[in-house]
Design a protein around this motif. Structure first.
Motif, PDB file in Angstrom:
ATOM      1  N   GLU A  16       0.850  -1.190   0.000  1.00  0.00           N
ATOM      2  CA  GLU A  16       0.000   0.000   0.000  1.00  0.00           C
ATOM      3  C   GLU A  16       0.888   1.244   0.000  1.00  0.00           C
ATOM      4  O   GLU A  16       1.958   1.211   0.598  1.00  0.00           O
ATOM      5  N   PRO A  17       0.494   2.341  -0.601  1.00  0.00           N
ATOM      6  CA  PRO A  17      -0.785   2.554  -1.274  1.00  0.00           C
ATOM      7  C   PRO A  17      -0.746   2.199  -2.761  1.00  0.00           C
ATOM      8  O   PRO A  17      -1.708   2.432  -3.462  1.00  0.00           O
ATOM      9  N   TYR A  18       0.365   1.628  -3.225  1.00  0.00           N
ATOM     10  CA  TYR A  18       0.523   1.451  -4.676  1.00  0.00           C
ATOM     11  C   TYR A  18      -0.239   0.232  -5.172  1.00  0.00           C
ATOM     12  O   TYR A  18      -0.792   0.237  -6.271  1.00  0.00           O
ATOM     13  N   ILE A  19      -0.198  -0.851  -4.367  1.00  0.00           N
ATOM     14  CA  ILE A  19      -1.045  -2.012  -4.650  1.00  0.00           C
ATOM     15  C   ILE A  19      -1.819  -2.296  -3.369  1.00  0.00           C
ATOM     16  O   ILE A  19      -1.224  -2.469  -2.293  1.00  0.00           O
ATOM     17  N   ASP A  20      -3.120  -2.321  -3.471  1.00  0.00           N
ATOM     18  CA  ASP A  20      -3.973  -2.400  -2.284  1.00  0.00           C
ATOM     19  C   ASP A  20      -4.073  -3.831  -1.763  1.00  0.00           C
ATOM     20  O   ASP A  20      -3.886  -4.808  -2.508  1.00  0.00           O
ATOM     21  N   GLU A  21      -4.396  -3.920  -0.476  1.00  0.00           N
ATOM     22  CA  GLU A  21      -4.424  -5.204   0.215  1.00  0.00           C
ATOM     23  C   GLU A  21      -5.411  -6.187  -0.416  1.00  0.00           C
ATOM     24  O   GLU A  21      -5.100  -7.368  -0.613  1.00  0.00           O
ATOM     25  N   LYS A  22      -6.598  -5.699  -0.757  1.00  0.00           N
ATOM     26  CA  LYS A  22      -7.612  -6.611  -1.289  1.00  0.00           C
ATOM     27  C   LYS A  22      -7.158  -7.222  -2.619  1.00  0.00           C
ATOM     28  O   LYS A  22      -7.342  -8.424  -2.872  1.00  0.00           O
ATOM     29  N   THR A  23      -6.557  -6.398  -3.469  1.00  0.00           N
ATOM     30  CA  THR A  23      -6.024  -6.912  -4.736  1.00  0.00           C
ATOM     31  C   THR A  23      -4.968  -7.972  -4.476  1.00  0.00           C
ATOM     32  O   THR A  23      -4.959  -9.034  -5.121  1.00  0.00           O
TER      33      THR A  23
END
Ligand code: MN
Length: 194
Positions: A16-23
């Protein structure tokens, strides 16, 4: 050989914040797991090749003595297995810059920023789903290649250095149609380059 999902060496929210946790959770536990399950199934049906490294199977797909449908499964799901293994490994919350790689990139592409621009252009212009890779050929020369679907650099006799997943499942929850923004932000989570 039965393959299993590799553990990440960082938390799902670490990028995060570049690739989110849910993804990250869905990408790792659902998408990557699905490639592994289908790879394991095809290897279970073809025990004579099951102990060969997947890299080797992909490099020699044409000569394997298996059905065309099973070749396609190995191409798609063996490729998906290896592509994602490397993807998780080259990313991280902390930089671990490979200085030799940086020097090689500067020599080949002029500068790091020229390289990044060319790589981003390839990633943005790839039509549909696929990957853009920095690879080395068998003379150790670097090049940028675009590959459709889950095709692997090993299919072309090339060794991957790192690659970006530009399937929508890699970025859509956070970026929707804004692939260029995802690609530009990806440099923050690629460990190997500053
Ligand atoms: Mn993916």
């Amino acid at each position: 050989m039965k393959y299993s999902l590799p553990k990440l060496d960082y938390a799902y929210n670490a990028l995060e914040p570049y690739i989110d946790e849910k993804t990250m959770v869905i990408h790792h536990t659902k998408h990557h797991q699905a490639y592994i399950d289908k790879l394991n199934a095809v290897l279970a049906n073809n025990p004579e090749i099951a102990d060969e490294p997947v890299e080797h199977l992909l490099a020699n797909l044409d000569t394997l003595q298996i059905s065309d449908a099973d070749k396609t499964t190995i191409r798609n799901h063996g490729g998906g297995f290896l592509n994602h293994n490397l993807f998780w490994k080259v990313m991280g919350p902390q930089k671990a810059v490979d200085e030799q790689l940086v020097a090689d990139i500067e020599k080949k592409f002029g500068s790091l920023s020229e390289f990044k621009q060319e790589f981003e252009n390839s990633a943005v212009s790839l039509f549909g789903s696929g990957w853009v890779y920095l690879v080395r050929d068998n003379h150790n020369n670097l090049q940028i290649i675009s590959l459709p679907n889950q095709d692997s650099p090993y299919m072309k006799g090339l060794s991957p250095v790192f690659g970006i997943d530009v399937w929508e499942h890699a970025y859509y929850l956070k970026y929707q149609n804004r692939r260029a923004e995802y690609v530009a932000n990806w440099w923050h989570v690629l460990k190997l380059l500053p």
